[in-house]
Design a protein around this motif. Structure first.
Motif, PDB file in Angstrom:
ATOM      1  N   GLY A 273     117.060  59.692  -6.714  1.00  0.00           N
ATOM      2  CA  GLY A 273     115.983  58.923  -7.320  1.00  0.00           C
ATOM      3  C   GLY A 273     116.126  59.095  -8.817  1.00  0.00           C
ATOM      4  N   ASN A 274     115.011  59.090  -9.545  1.00  0.00           N
ATOM      5  CA  ASN A 274     115.107  59.356 -10.990  1.00  0.00           C
ATOM      6  C   ASN A 274     114.027  60.349 -11.431  1.00  0.00           C
ATOM      7  OD1 ASN A 274     112.907  57.732 -10.759  1.00  0.00           O
ATOM      8  ND2 ASN A 274     113.620  56.117 -12.146  1.00  0.00           N
ATOM      9  N   ALA A 275     113.716  61.308 -10.558  1.00  0.00           N
ATOM     10  CA  ALA A 275     112.683  62.298 -10.879  1.00  0.00           C
ATOM     11  C   ALA A 275     113.160  63.226 -11.998  1.00  0.00           C
ATOM     12  CB  ALA A 275     112.352  63.118  -9.634  1.00  0.00           C
ATOM     13  N   GLY A 290     106.426  66.325 -13.444  1.00  0.00           N
ATOM     14  CA  GLY A 290     106.876  65.423 -14.505  1.00  0.00           C
ATOM     15  C   GLY A 290     106.775  64.026 -13.952  1.00  0.00           C
ATOM     16  N   SER A 291     107.904  63.487 -13.534  1.00  0.00           N
ATOM     17  CA  SER A 291     107.893  62.203 -12.846  1.00  0.00           C
ATOM     18  C   SER A 291     108.423  62.411 -11.432  1.00  0.00           C
ATOM     19  CB  SER A 291     108.741  61.179 -13.588  1.00  0.00           C
ATOM     20  OG  SER A 291     108.711  59.956 -12.871  1.00  0.00           O
ATOM     21  N   CYS A 292     107.531  62.793 -10.538  1.00  0.00           N
ATOM     22  CA  CYS A 292     107.897  63.049  -9.141  1.00  0.00           C
ATOM     23  C   CYS A 292     107.147  62.037  -8.278  1.00  0.00           C
ATOM     24  CB  CYS A 292     107.539  64.477  -8.729  1.00  0.00           C
ATOM     25  SG  CYS A 292     108.279  65.701  -9.842  1.00  0.00           S
ATOM     26  N   GLU A 293     107.897  61.127  -7.652  1.00  0.00           N
ATOM     27  CA  GLU A 293     107.291  60.018  -6.911  1.00  0.00           C
ATOM     28  C   GLU A 293     107.847  60.018  -5.493  1.00  0.00           C
ATOM     29  OE1 GLU A 293     106.595  56.756 -10.277  1.00  0.00           O
ATOM     30  OE2 GLU A 293     108.721  57.151  -9.970  1.00  0.00           O
ATOM     31  N   PRO A 294     107.357  60.949  -4.662  1.00  0.00           N
ATOM     32  CA  PRO A 294     108.003  61.206  -3.383  1.00  0.00           C
ATOM     33  C   PRO A 294     108.073  60.010  -2.440  1.00  0.00           C
ATOM     34  CG  PRO A 294     105.859  62.277  -3.478  1.00  0.00           C
ATOM     35  CD  PRO A 294     106.179  61.809  -4.861  1.00  0.00           C
ATOM     36  N   VAL A 435     112.489  61.917  -1.263  1.00  0.00           N
ATOM     37  CA  VAL A 435     113.389  61.254  -2.214  1.00  0.00           C
ATOM     38  C   VAL A 435     112.618  61.065  -3.518  1.00  0.00           C
ATOM     39  CG1 VAL A 435     114.602  59.068  -2.700  1.00  0.00           C
ATOM     40  CG2 VAL A 435     114.649  60.034  -0.387  1.00  0.00           C
ATOM     41  N   ASP A 436     113.267  61.175  -4.667  1.00  0.00           N
ATOM     42  CA  ASP A 436     112.655  60.921  -5.981  1.00  0.00           C
ATOM     43  C   ASP A 436     111.502  61.894  -6.277  1.00  0.00           C
ATOM     44  OD1 ASP A 436     112.446  59.644  -8.434  1.00  0.00           O
ATOM     45  OD2 ASP A 436     111.214  57.985  -7.692  1.00  0.00           O
ATOM     46  N   ASN A 437     111.645  63.116  -5.773  1.00  0.00           N
ATOM     47  CA  ASN A 437     110.599  64.133  -5.889  1.00  0.00           C
ATOM     48  C   ASN A 437     111.096  65.333  -6.687  1.00  0.00           C
ATOM     49  OD1 ASN A 437     108.099  65.566  -5.006  1.00  0.00           O
ATOM     50  ND2 ASN A 437     109.552  66.787  -3.790  1.00  0.00           N
ATOM     51  N   ALA A 484     102.470  55.008  -9.100  1.00  0.00           N
ATOM     52  CA  ALA A 484     103.617  55.793  -8.650  1.00  0.00           C
ATOM     53  C   ALA A 484     104.488  54.879  -7.800  1.00  0.00           C
ATOM     54  CB  ALA A 484     103.136  56.985  -7.828  1.00  0.00           C
ATOM     55  N   SER A 485     105.777  54.863  -8.101  1.00  0.00           N
ATOM     56  CA  SER A 485     106.680  54.009  -7.340  1.00  0.00           C
ATOM     57  C   SER A 485     108.000  54.744  -7.171  1.00  0.00           C
ATOM     58  CB  SER A 485     106.914  52.688  -8.076  1.00  0.00           C
ATOM     59  OG  SER A 485     107.418  52.940  -9.378  1.00  0.00           O
ATOM     60  N   THR A 486     108.400  54.939  -5.933  1.00  0.00           N
ATOM     61  CA  THR A 486     109.646  55.655  -5.638  1.00  0.00           C
ATOM     62  C   THR A 486     110.840  54.822  -6.081  1.00  0.00           C
ATOM     63  OG1 THR A 486     108.552  56.557  -3.683  1.00  0.00           O
ATOM     64  CG2 THR A 486     110.968  56.724  -3.761  1.00  0.00           C
ATOM     65  N   GLU A 487     111.793  55.462  -6.763  1.00  0.00           N
ATOM     66  CA  GLU A 487     113.059  54.817  -7.037  1.00  0.00           C
ATOM     67  C   GLU A 487     114.123  55.402  -6.108  1.00  0.00           C
ATOM     68  OE1 GLU A 487     111.080  55.495  -9.840  1.00  0.00           O
ATOM     69  OE2 GLU A 487     110.708  53.335 -10.040  1.00  0.00           O
ATOM     70  N   VAL A 488     115.071  54.555  -5.710  1.00  0.00           N
ATOM     71  CA  VAL A 488     116.150  54.985  -4.809  1.00  0.00           C
ATOM     72  C   VAL A 488     117.481  54.600  -5.433  1.00  0.00           C
ATOM     73  CG1 VAL A 488     117.197  54.623  -2.527  1.00  0.00           C
ATOM     74  CG2 VAL A 488     114.719  54.779  -2.743  1.00  0.00           C
TER      75      VAL A 488
HETATM   76 CA   LIG Z   1     110.880  57.740  -9.956  1.00  0.00          CA
END
Ligand SMILES: [Ca+2]
Ligand SMILES: [Ca+2]
Ligand SMILES: [Ca+2]
Ligand SMILES: [Ca+2]
Length: 506
Positions: A273-275, A290-294, A435-437, A484-488
């Motif tokens: 992801g991009n956490a 920080g930027s954690c978007e599970p 993911v992204d967490n 919050a939006s998960t990135e993959v």
């Molecule tokens: Ca993210």
């Protein structure tokens, strides 16, 4: 010429004719026998027999079977009896007809093991032999292995699933009281080496969010199919790009070109992801955030072996907060700030297509506050905001439906404003399982397939997996940061990449 002499001449001519005919007969070669229906090598378990039943084309006068140079049989079929001691045998079958000998050489190895063949990263279904029928105390175990990167998953007494990362030989034992079978599994390399990265994207539908229609880019005329293909173009291979899953519930379904082996005690895959961590969090002794978007993970293996995630059962990867957030290190801080810290396991939310797409927010506002109407199965409803940084439509533009409904687990809200001035949002990490967490290089982005549970919440014993679904688990607006939006991004089979991350025991 007297009649007696005439008769002698006739007789001589007749004899010449007959002999010439006979000569012709002897000169026409008879087609040689052709032996078919036999392998060139066999493996036979000691004290068992192997019935060889060749088919022989063309006329045969006789058949001889020679075992280690000794005549063993003369019939068409031969029943090889493996003695109690292991050994190797040279068996030759010879088929004769007039002027021809056909032969085939067969190598027989006898041993204590039942022989199985498979290739790496593929699930092999092992069946216990007949003698275990009706036994409910059957035990399966691995006696020795070429590599420790394998999995033996016993589903019931009669069957077990085996899969290995590396080629080699693996010795297994099946037993029930005094009954014992030993198995030899030979694992070969497949013809084409598997890719450690995502090989296919099967489905993609983000929920409305600030990066939707941009990651990946929607262009006029795109359809559901072309957007799934675009997500595939971004995610497949080592050089993957980032896609957004949008708001809560948005998802992507991916596959590998092989089975990711569930190695015991180790994590098996990760999806990037991009956490990242906050570098100026004013909270003293703050946990990682920080930027954690599970993104919540579901996994499946291709049980019906058709290469598609269709009728195969999906299992939930039980991340650390899938049932409650109470054990997360930021939980009490979130409660203090009056976050919605409930975990709702059977959540459903619908997003309604916006009536207008106003380009900018009214002066003094952080966005358009009545942008997308949402309703849920808890009796809640409200609006999703359109912020000032992203003016494109947040609703998937390729979807014809005026309402999109998503189902799954809604995690506790992990975003906390830490400055007291509404300007510094820290999205805290759940401990593991998403993911992204956590940053991609961090061990806690690694996932152990042994964390999988079935729909009743029971742990499952999976040999490996072929398919992964990720959906955004958070429904939270974080002020100017937006939802919050998960990135993959890239997916990795950790074993193929030689990455060893110990598991966390649940
Ligand atoms: Ca993210
Ligand atoms: Ca594992
Ligand atoms: Ca399937
Ligand atoms: Ca995001």
């Amino acid at each position: 010429m007297n009649t007696r002499f005439k008769f002698l001449i006739y007789l001589a001519c007749a004899l010449v004719l007959i002999s010439s005919c006979k000569k012709e007969d002897a000169e026409r070669p008879e087609p040689a026998p052709a032996i078919a229906g036999l392998e060139s090598e066999y493996y036979v378990v000691i004290k068992t027999s192997l019935l060889l039943k060749p088919t022989i084309e063309n006329r045969v006068d006789s058949i001889v079977w020679m075992l280690n140079g000794q005549r063993a049989a003369n019939a068409l079929q031969y029943n090889f009896q493996a003695p109690a001691d292991p050994g190797t045998y040279n068996l030759i079958i010879m088929a004769y007809n007039k002027g021809n000998i056909a032969q085939k050489v067969i190598k027989i190895t006898t041993g204590r093991y039942l022989n199985w063949q498979t290739t790496t990263n593929k699930i092999l279904t092992l069946e216990a032999s007949q003698k275990f029928t009706n036994r409910n105390d059957v035990k399966w175990e691995v006696l020795s292995a070429s590599s420790e990167l394998y999995r033996l998953s016993v589903s019931n007494a009669a069957t077990a699933l085996f899969t290995a990362v590396n080629k080699g030989t693996y010795h297994l034992k099946v037993s029930a009281g005094d009954l014992v079978d030993t198995l030899l599994i030979t694992v070969r390399q497949p013809d084409r080496a598997p890719s450690p990265y995502i090989a296919k994207v099967f489905d993609y539908l983000p929920a409305p969010g600030q990066f939707v229609n941009e990651l990946p880019q929607y262009v006029e005329g795109d359809t559901y199919e072309t957007m799934v293909a675009k997500a595939g173009k971004d995610l497949i291979g080592a050089d993957a790009n980032t896609i957004t899953l949008g708001g809560w519930g948005g998802y992507v379904v991916m596959g590998f070109d092989h089975t990711i082996v569930n190695v015991s005690g180790r994590r098996d895959f990760r999806i990037h992801g991009n956490a990242f961590g906050a570098n100026a969090n004013p909270r003293p002794n703050a946990p990682f955030g920080g930027s954690c978007e599970p993104g919540i993970i579901m996994v499946a293996y291709d049980k019906n072996k058709n290469g598609k995630p269709d009728e195969d059962e999906w299992y939930e990867i039980k991340g650390s907060g899938n049932f409650t957030a109470e054990n997360e290190p930021w939980y009490s801080a979130a409660v203090q700030r009056k976050n919605d810290t409930r975990t709702i396991r059977n959540y459903e939310m619908s997003y309604h297509r916006p009536k207008t797409e106003a380009a900018s927010a009214p002066a003094g506002h952080i966005g358009i506050s009545d942008y997308i109407l949402w309703t849920d199965n808890q009796g809640g409803q409200g609006y999703k905001i359109k912020n000032t940084y992203h003016s494109q439509s947040y609703y998937p533009a390729w979807m014809k439906d005026n309402k999109l409904t998503y189902k799954g687990i809604r995690l506790a809200s992990n975003g906390i404003e830490e400055s007291g001035q509404g300007s510094y949002f820290v999205l805290y990490a759940f401990r593991y399982g998403y993911v992204d967490n956590y940053p991609n290089a961090h061990d806690n982005s690694g996932i152990d397939i042994d964390w999988a549970i079935d729909k009743n919440g029971n742990k499952v014993n999976l040999p490996g997996i072929d398919f992964i679904k990720v959906y955004n688990g958070i429904d939270q607006e974080n002020g100017w940061l937006g939802e919050a939006s998960t990135e993959v991004s890239r997916g990795e089979d950790l074993h193929l990449l030689g990455t060893n991350i110990a598991t966390i025991n649940q």
